[in-house]
Design a protein around this motif. Structure first.
Motif, PDB file in Angstrom:
ATOM      1  N   VAL A 174     -18.887 -16.350  19.004  1.00 52.13           N
ATOM      2  CA  VAL A 174     -17.818 -16.528  19.989  1.00 52.13           C
ATOM      3  C   VAL A 174     -17.429 -15.171  20.562  1.00 52.13           C
ATOM      4  O   VAL A 174     -17.503 -14.140  19.883  1.00 52.13           O
ATOM      5  CB  VAL A 174     -16.574 -17.219  19.391  1.00 52.13           C
ATOM      6  N   VAL A 175     -17.005 -15.183  21.804  1.00 50.32           N
ATOM      7  CA  VAL A 175     -16.541 -13.967  22.464  1.00 50.32           C
ATOM      8  C   VAL A 175     -15.149 -13.648  21.929  1.00 50.32           C
ATOM      9  O   VAL A 175     -14.306 -14.540  21.768  1.00 50.32           O
ATOM     10  CB  VAL A 175     -16.509 -14.149  23.990  1.00 50.32           C
ATOM     11  N   VAL A 176     -14.912 -12.366  21.634  1.00 49.74           N
ATOM     12  CA  VAL A 176     -13.637 -11.916  21.092  1.00 49.74           C
ATOM     13  C   VAL A 176     -12.915 -11.072  22.143  1.00 49.74           C
ATOM     14  O   VAL A 176     -13.500 -10.153  22.723  1.00 49.74           O
ATOM     15  CB  VAL A 176     -13.834 -11.095  19.798  1.00 49.74           C
ATOM     16  N   TYR A 177     -11.654 -11.409  22.374  1.00 47.02           N
ATOM     17  CA  TYR A 177     -10.826 -10.722  23.360  1.00 47.02           C
ATOM     18  C   TYR A 177      -9.648 -10.032  22.683  1.00 47.02           C
ATOM     19  O   TYR A 177      -9.169 -10.477  21.641  1.00 47.02           O
ATOM     20  CB  TYR A 177     -10.239 -11.731  24.362  1.00 47.02           C
ATOM     21  N   ASP A 178      -9.140  -8.988  23.330  1.00 46.95           N
ATOM     22  CA  ASP A 178      -7.915  -8.319  22.910  1.00 46.95           C
ATOM     23  C   ASP A 178      -6.753  -9.121  23.510  1.00 46.95           C
ATOM     24  O   ASP A 178      -6.576  -9.153  24.733  1.00 46.95           O
ATOM     25  CB  ASP A 178      -7.907  -6.888  23.425  1.00 46.95           C
ATOM     26  N   ARG A 179      -5.983  -9.794  22.670  1.00 51.97           N
ATOM     27  CA  ARG A 179      -4.905 -10.669  23.131  1.00 51.97           C
ATOM     28  C   ARG A 179      -3.881  -9.915  23.975  1.00 51.97           C
ATOM     29  O   ARG A 179      -3.460 -10.383  25.030  1.00 51.97           O
ATOM     30  CB  ARG A 179      -4.221 -11.323  21.932  1.00 51.97           C
ATOM     31  N   ASP A 180      -3.453  -8.747  23.508  1.00 54.43           N
ATOM     32  CA  ASP A 180      -2.452  -7.970  24.245  1.00 54.43           C
ATOM     33  C   ASP A 180      -2.966  -7.542  25.617  1.00 54.43           C
ATOM     34  O   ASP A 180      -2.219  -7.540  26.593  1.00 54.43           O
ATOM     35  CB  ASP A 180      -2.010  -6.745  23.450  1.00 54.43           C
ATOM     36  N   ARG A 181      -4.237  -7.201  25.682  1.00 56.77           N
ATOM     37  CA  ARG A 181      -4.824  -6.813  26.972  1.00 56.77           C
ATOM     38  C   ARG A 181      -4.884  -8.014  27.918  1.00 56.77           C
ATOM     39  O   ARG A 181      -4.639  -7.868  29.122  1.00 56.77           O
ATOM     40  CB  ARG A 181      -6.222  -6.214  26.760  1.00 56.77           C
ATOM     41  N   CYS A 182      -5.168  -9.190  27.407  1.00 58.09           N
ATOM     42  CA  CYS A 182      -5.155 -10.398  28.240  1.00 58.09           C
ATOM     43  C   CYS A 182      -3.775 -10.606  28.855  1.00 58.09           C
ATOM     44  O   CYS A 182      -3.657 -10.907  30.053  1.00 58.09           O
ATOM     45  CB  CYS A 182      -5.536 -11.628  27.417  1.00 58.09           C
ATOM     46  N   ILE A 183      -2.755 -10.456  28.053  1.00 62.04           N
ATOM     47  CA  ILE A 183      -1.388 -10.629  28.549  1.00 62.04           C
ATOM     48  C   ILE A 183      -1.062  -9.563  29.585  1.00 62.04           C
ATOM     49  O   ILE A 183      -0.461  -9.858  30.627  1.00 62.04           O
ATOM     50  CB  ILE A 183      -0.392 -10.640  27.370  1.00 62.04           C
ATOM     51  N   GLN A 184      -1.492  -8.342  29.346  1.00 59.08           N
ATOM     52  CA  GLN A 184      -1.243  -7.271  30.310  1.00 59.08           C
ATOM     53  C   GLN A 184      -1.964  -7.538  31.628  1.00 59.08           C
ATOM     54  O   GLN A 184      -1.452  -7.205  32.697  1.00 59.08           O
ATOM     55  CB  GLN A 184      -1.661  -5.916  29.730  1.00 59.08           C
ATOM     56  N   ILE A 185      -3.133  -8.139  31.567  1.00 57.61           N
ATOM     57  CA  ILE A 185      -3.850  -8.506  32.793  1.00 57.61           C
ATOM     58  C   ILE A 185      -3.010  -9.473  33.619  1.00 57.61           C
ATOM     59  O   ILE A 185      -2.912  -9.334  34.850  1.00 57.61           O
ATOM     60  CB  ILE A 185      -5.237  -9.100  32.460  1.00 57.61           C
ATOM     61  N   LEU A 186      -2.373 -10.445  32.976  1.00 62.07           N
ATOM     62  CA  LEU A 186      -1.518 -11.389  33.697  1.00 62.07           C
ATOM     63  C   LEU A 186      -0.332 -10.679  34.343  1.00 62.07           C
ATOM     64  O   LEU A 186       0.066 -11.006  35.470  1.00 62.07           O
ATOM     65  CB  LEU A 186      -1.036 -12.501  32.766  1.00 62.07           C
ATOM     66  N   VAL A 187       0.226  -9.718  33.645  1.00 62.46           N
ATOM     67  CA  VAL A 187       1.342  -8.942  34.197  1.00 62.46           C
ATOM     68  C   VAL A 187       0.879  -8.144  35.411  1.00 62.46           C
ATOM     69  O   VAL A 187       1.492  -8.206  36.486  1.00 62.46           O
ATOM     70  CB  VAL A 187       1.953  -8.011  33.124  1.00 62.46           C
ATOM     71  N   THR A 230     -15.143 -21.914  21.534  1.00 59.96           N
ATOM     72  CA  THR A 230     -13.890 -21.415  22.101  1.00 59.96           C
ATOM     73  C   THR A 230     -13.723 -19.944  21.724  1.00 59.96           C
ATOM     74  O   THR A 230     -13.869 -19.578  20.553  1.00 59.96           O
ATOM     75  CB  THR A 230     -12.697 -22.230  21.559  1.00 59.96           C
ATOM     76  N   PRO A 231     -13.407 -19.087  22.705  1.00 62.04           N
ATOM     77  CA  PRO A 231     -13.233 -17.666  22.406  1.00 62.04           C
ATOM     78  C   PRO A 231     -12.111 -17.413  21.396  1.00 62.04           C
ATOM     79  O   PRO A 231     -11.217 -18.236  21.208  1.00 62.04           O
ATOM     80  CB  PRO A 231     -12.876 -17.061  23.769  1.00 62.04           C
ATOM     81  N   LEU A 232     -12.176 -16.253  20.795  1.00 59.32           N
ATOM     82  CA  LEU A 232     -11.193 -15.801  19.807  1.00 59.32           C
ATOM     83  C   LEU A 232     -10.353 -14.713  20.444  1.00 59.32           C
ATOM     84  O   LEU A 232     -10.887 -13.836  21.142  1.00 59.32           O
ATOM     85  CB  LEU A 232     -11.931 -15.259  18.573  1.00 59.32           C
ATOM     86  N   PHE A 233      -9.051 -14.742  20.198  1.00 60.50           N
ATOM     87  CA  PHE A 233      -8.136 -13.746  20.758  1.00 60.50           C
ATOM     88  C   PHE A 233      -7.517 -12.951  19.613  1.00 60.50           C
ATOM     89  O   PHE A 233      -6.697 -13.467  18.856  1.00 60.50           O
ATOM     90  CB  PHE A 233      -7.081 -14.424  21.628  1.00 60.50           C
ATOM     91  N   LEU A 234      -7.939 -11.712  19.497  1.00 61.50           N
ATOM     92  CA  LEU A 234      -7.538 -10.847  18.398  1.00 61.50           C
ATOM     93  C   LEU A 234      -6.184 -10.215  18.689  1.00 61.50           C
ATOM     94  O   LEU A 234      -5.980  -9.620  19.741  1.00 61.50           O
ATOM     95  CB  LEU A 234      -8.577  -9.741  18.196  1.00 61.50           C
ATOM     96  N   GLU A 235      -5.273 -10.367  17.736  1.00 64.80           N
ATOM     97  CA  GLU A 235      -3.970  -9.719  17.841  1.00 64.80           C
ATOM     98  C   GLU A 235      -3.917  -8.611  16.803  1.00 64.80           C
ATOM     99  O   GLU A 235      -4.117  -8.865  15.610  1.00 64.80           O
ATOM    100  CB  GLU A 235      -2.844 -10.731  17.603  1.00 64.80           C
ATOM    101  N   ARG A 236      -3.663  -7.423  17.278  1.00 66.55           N
ATOM    102  CA  ARG A 236      -3.639  -6.254  16.388  1.00 66.55           C
ATOM    103  C   ARG A 236      -2.216  -5.985  15.924  1.00 66.55           C
ATOM    104  O   ARG A 236      -1.278  -6.124  16.705  1.00 66.55           O
ATOM    105  CB  ARG A 236      -4.169  -5.029  17.127  1.00 66.55           C
ATOM    106  N   PRO A 237      -2.038  -5.605  14.659  1.00 70.84           N
ATOM    107  CA  PRO A 237      -0.688  -5.296  14.173  1.00 70.84           C
ATOM    108  C   PRO A 237      -0.142  -4.028  14.834  1.00 70.84           C
ATOM    109  O   PRO A 237      -0.892  -3.151  15.238  1.00 70.84           O
ATOM    110  CB  PRO A 237      -0.879  -5.081  12.662  1.00 70.84           C
ATOM    111  N   GLY A 238       1.169  -4.017  14.940  1.00 64.00           N
ATOM    112  CA  GLY A 238       1.829  -2.804  15.449  1.00 64.00           C
ATOM    113  C   GLY A 238       1.864  -2.775  16.859  1.00 64.00           C
ATOM    114  O   GLY A 238       2.113  -2.269  17.775  1.00 64.00           O
TER     115      GLY A 238
END
Length: 87
Positions: A39-52, A79-87
């Protein structure tokens, strides 16, 4: 720089990878588990920033939109995976 869709297909040899449209700049790579397709792995925070940045949403709007429309969309084992990094 995020890997391209083509690079991931070449890396895995799998032309059936599923991608989240509009979030190519947030791709981290490919993940896998025993007995499951990659599965394709995405940076969750970066996805949200793209929407902003792209759509002019507030942070709260982007988080809600992403959680409901993208992260919450199950399209099967690939279904892709959305990685959330701590901090």
């Amino acid at each position: 720089m995020a890997p391209t869709r083509q690079e991931l297909v070449e890396l895995t040899g799998d032309d059936e990878l599923l991608f989240a449209d509009g979030f190519d700049d947030a791709i981290l790579g490919v993940g896998g588990r025993c007995g499951r397709p990659p599965v394709v792995v995405y940076d969750r925070d970066r996805c949200i920033q793209i929407l902003v940045d792209r759509d002019g949403m507030t942070l709260d709007e982007a988080q809600e939109c992403f959680a409901f429309n993208t992260e919450g969309a199950w399209v099967g084992d690939r279904t892709p995976l959305f990685l959330e990094r701590p901090g």
